[in-house]
Motif scaffolding. Structure first.
Motif, PDB file in Angstrom:
ATOM      1  N   ALA A 159       1.243  -1.233   0.002  1.00  0.00           N
ATOM      2  CA  ALA A 159       0.073   0.318   0.227  1.00  0.00           C
ATOM      3  C   ALA A 159       0.752   0.939   0.244  1.00  0.00           C
ATOM      4  O   ALA A 159       1.966   1.151   0.373  1.00  0.00           O
ATOM      5  N   ALA A 160       0.850   1.837  -1.073  1.00  0.00           N
ATOM      6  CA  ALA A 160       1.245   3.135  -1.036  1.00  0.00           C
ATOM      7  C   ALA A 160       0.476   4.317   0.077  1.00  0.00           C
ATOM      8  O   ALA A 160      -0.421   4.100   0.046  1.00  0.00           O
ATOM      9  N   ILE A 161       1.012   5.457  -0.055  1.00  0.00           N
ATOM     10  CA  ILE A 161       0.147   6.472   0.323  1.00  0.00           C
ATOM     11  C   ILE A 161      -1.126   7.204   0.074  1.00  0.00           C
ATOM     12  O   ILE A 161      -1.003   8.328  -0.833  1.00  0.00           O
ATOM     13  N   PRO A 173       7.850   5.475  -0.410  1.00  0.00           N
ATOM     14  CA  PRO A 173       7.671   4.490   0.479  1.00  0.00           C
ATOM     15  C   PRO A 173       6.258   4.244   0.075  1.00  0.00           C
ATOM     16  O   PRO A 173       5.171   4.038  -0.146  1.00  0.00           O
ATOM     17  N   ILE A 191       4.239   0.376   2.955  1.00  0.00           N
ATOM     18  CA  ILE A 191       3.632  -0.246   3.244  1.00  0.00           C
ATOM     19  C   ILE A 191       3.391  -1.714   3.018  1.00  0.00           C
ATOM     20  O   ILE A 191       2.481  -1.915   1.580  1.00  0.00           O
ATOM     21  N   ILE A 218       3.065  12.541   6.186  1.00  0.00           N
ATOM     22  CA  ILE A 218       3.421  12.507   4.222  1.00  0.00           C
ATOM     23  C   ILE A 218       2.024  13.478   4.567  1.00  0.00           C
ATOM     24  O   ILE A 218       2.513  14.151   3.715  1.00  0.00           O
ATOM     25  N   GLN A 223      -5.125   5.312   6.208  1.00  0.00           N
ATOM     26  CA  GLN A 223      -5.217   4.608   5.191  1.00  0.00           C
ATOM     27  C   GLN A 223      -5.242   2.744   5.197  1.00  0.00           C
ATOM     28  O   GLN A 223      -5.456   2.384   5.130  1.00  0.00           O
ATOM     29  N   PHE A 281      -4.424   1.433   7.653  1.00  0.00           N
ATOM     30  CA  PHE A 281      -3.567   0.647   8.875  1.00  0.00           C
ATOM     31  C   PHE A 281      -3.276  -0.124   9.988  1.00  0.00           C
ATOM     32  O   PHE A 281      -2.800   0.102  10.891  1.00  0.00           O
TER      33      PHE A 281
END
Lengths: 185, 286
Positions: free
Chosen positions: A124-126, A162, A164, B50, B240, B242
């Motif tokens: 997963a990217a942001i 970046p 995850i 971010i 996100q 997470f």
């Protein structure tokens, strides 16, 4: 947050085996873009016995449709799109050796089963960080389906993008684990 | 009576499209900082950091904060003492979008036919326009580009009156839970209650034009907004998806009287790129 893992493409099975859900990675090297319309075209091409525009073995496909580059830019804003819309097509590409997908949001049980069977990672990217991620993209070239505009298949060279590890090759998911950890009641 | 020429409208909409996509509102930035301080998940805190940096890059470089520069949704409030001259108002609003998306290097994301011919129109038109005729001699235009990562996660339910307040709250919380990571949390939850089917949907979208966290004027509904926000942030979805405590930054509810037999509820989720810019045109004397 733990230190990021530096991940260089191609994403071989040896590298796949070491990545665990929740790991933070910085991706460098060549990756390819493809989203809704490009996936449909690729899977249609396979059904007709034609070749894919690139060899997917050990590669990462980034689900993105960038905005147009301004003069002097390599690419416009380029954050991930929601991945579930590619779920109908992804298992076929994973069977052919695709080892990484980069997007955002949940995947279907069929995709996760294919990832477990063939060894693939879902990163997963942001989502929404399009301007930020664009800075990690150093080269971009349309290599197939230019008629699709933002949905064309591009070959990108990225540095320290970046992401995850959202779902690893054992099927473990940061979405399920993270939610369980912080859920109340 | 005032006269507003469509040339002025086109130029205004062109600028609003670019500004909305480049410059995230101060209200959202403040909400990011508040959420970052409150978030319990280290990964969630990192994501919010971010997003703050992303908004800063977009503003400094004048590039879209998100590559999905959206379907351009326009709310136009036309004072009934205004005469629009030039072309049709609808064509002018579309021309403004066309120019804004071309000059602003914004992504064109509209297809001609939703099902049979999904060919890109190439200029991000047509736009979705919600008109309102209001008293006065001004034209207020709000451009709210909406990405479809979040738009796709909306839902509408024709609840029964007997479902009551708990039914409304449960439906909103379930909708956010099902959406999970997909709509790019932290989100703004827009809710429309009442009216008929389409009125509820428009109320939900309209509520997203408020500044993040600006409450409903009615103290009773303010409490409902707070209760839904509490319940949504207990889901554990987090930034996100997470995992974390900051799934939504705000809940905005708008209501309208409804029929004795009904209680429509619409939920329109906005991603963290909650974009809207407005202008008031005053024209010249007739």
């Amino acid at each position: 947050m733990a230190a990021e893992i530096l991940l260089q493409t191609p994403l071989t099975q040896a590298k796949v085996a070491q990545l665990k859900a929740g790991d933070a990675v910085l991706i460098s090297g060549t990756i390819y873009t493809g989203r809704d319309a490009a996936h449909k075209k690729m899977v249609d091409a396979l059904a007709q016995g034609q070749e894919l525009p690139f060899d997917v073995k050990d590669q990462i496909i980034y689900y993105v449709g960038p905005s147009p580059a301004k003069p002097g830019q390599v690419i416009g804003s380029a954050g991930p799109t929601t991945s579930y819309r590619m779920d109908a097509y992804a298992p076929k590409l994973i069977e052919l050796g695709l080892s990484g997908m980069l997007g955002k949001g949940w995947r279907s049980p069929e995709v996760i089963e294919a990832m477990q069977a063939h060894g693939a990672i879902y990163f997963a990217a942001i989502g929404g960080a399009g301007a930020y991620i664009a800075r990690c993209i150093k080269e971009a070239e349309v290599i197939a389906y230019p008629e699709l505009g933002p949905e064309a298949v591009r070959k990108l060279r990225v540095e320290n993008l970046p992401a995850i590890v959202a779902i690893d090759a054992s099927g473990k998911s940061i979405y399920a684990e993270g939610k369980a950890r912080y859920q109340q009641n | 009576m005032k006269i507003i020429h469509t040339d002025e409208i086109i130029a205004a909409v062109e600028k609003l499209c670019m500004d909305a996509n480049y410059f995230l509102g101060e209200d959202m930035l403040q909400a990011f900082h508040t959420a970052q301080a409150a978030e319990q998940s280290p990964l969630g805190q990192n994501v919010l950091g971010i997003l703050i940096e992303n908004a800063d890059i977009a503003k400094t470089e004048q590039v879209p904060m998100c590559q999905d520069t959206g379907m351009a949704v326009i709310f136009a409030e036309l004072g009934q003492e205004v005469q629009v001259t030039g072309m049709s108002l609808t064509e002018a609003l579309n021309q403004g979008v066309r120019q804004g998306y071309a000059k602003g290097y914004l992504r064109k994301s509209i297809v001609k036919d939703p099902t049979l011919h999904r060919d890109n129109t190439g200029d991000n038109t047509p736009t979705v326009i919600h008109y309102d005729i209001v008293p006065g001699d001004q034209l207020k235009i709000t451009v709210a580009p909406k990405g479809f990562g979040s738009e796709n996660m909306g839902a509408l339910k024709m609840c029964k009156p007997s479902d009551g307040l708990e039914g409304v709250i449960n439906f909103v919380v379930e909708t956010v839970d099902k959406a999970g990571a997909n709509p790019c949390p932290p989100i703004i939850v827009g809710v429309g209650v009442g009216g008929d089917m389409e009125k509820a949907a428009i109320l939900a979208k309209h509520s997203l034009l408020r500044e993040a966290g600006e409450h409903n004027a009615d103290p009773e509904w303010q409490k409902v907004e707070a209760e839904i926000l509490r319940r949504v942030n207990q889901l554990g979805i987090g930034p996100q998806g997470f995992g974390g405590t900051q799934t939504a930054l705000a809940v905005h509810i708008e209501t309208f009287p409804t029929h004795i037999a009904g209680m429509p509820v619409a939920v329109n989720i906005n991603c963290h790129a909650a974009r809207h810019k407005e202008v008031v045109l005053t024209g010249r004397d007739a």
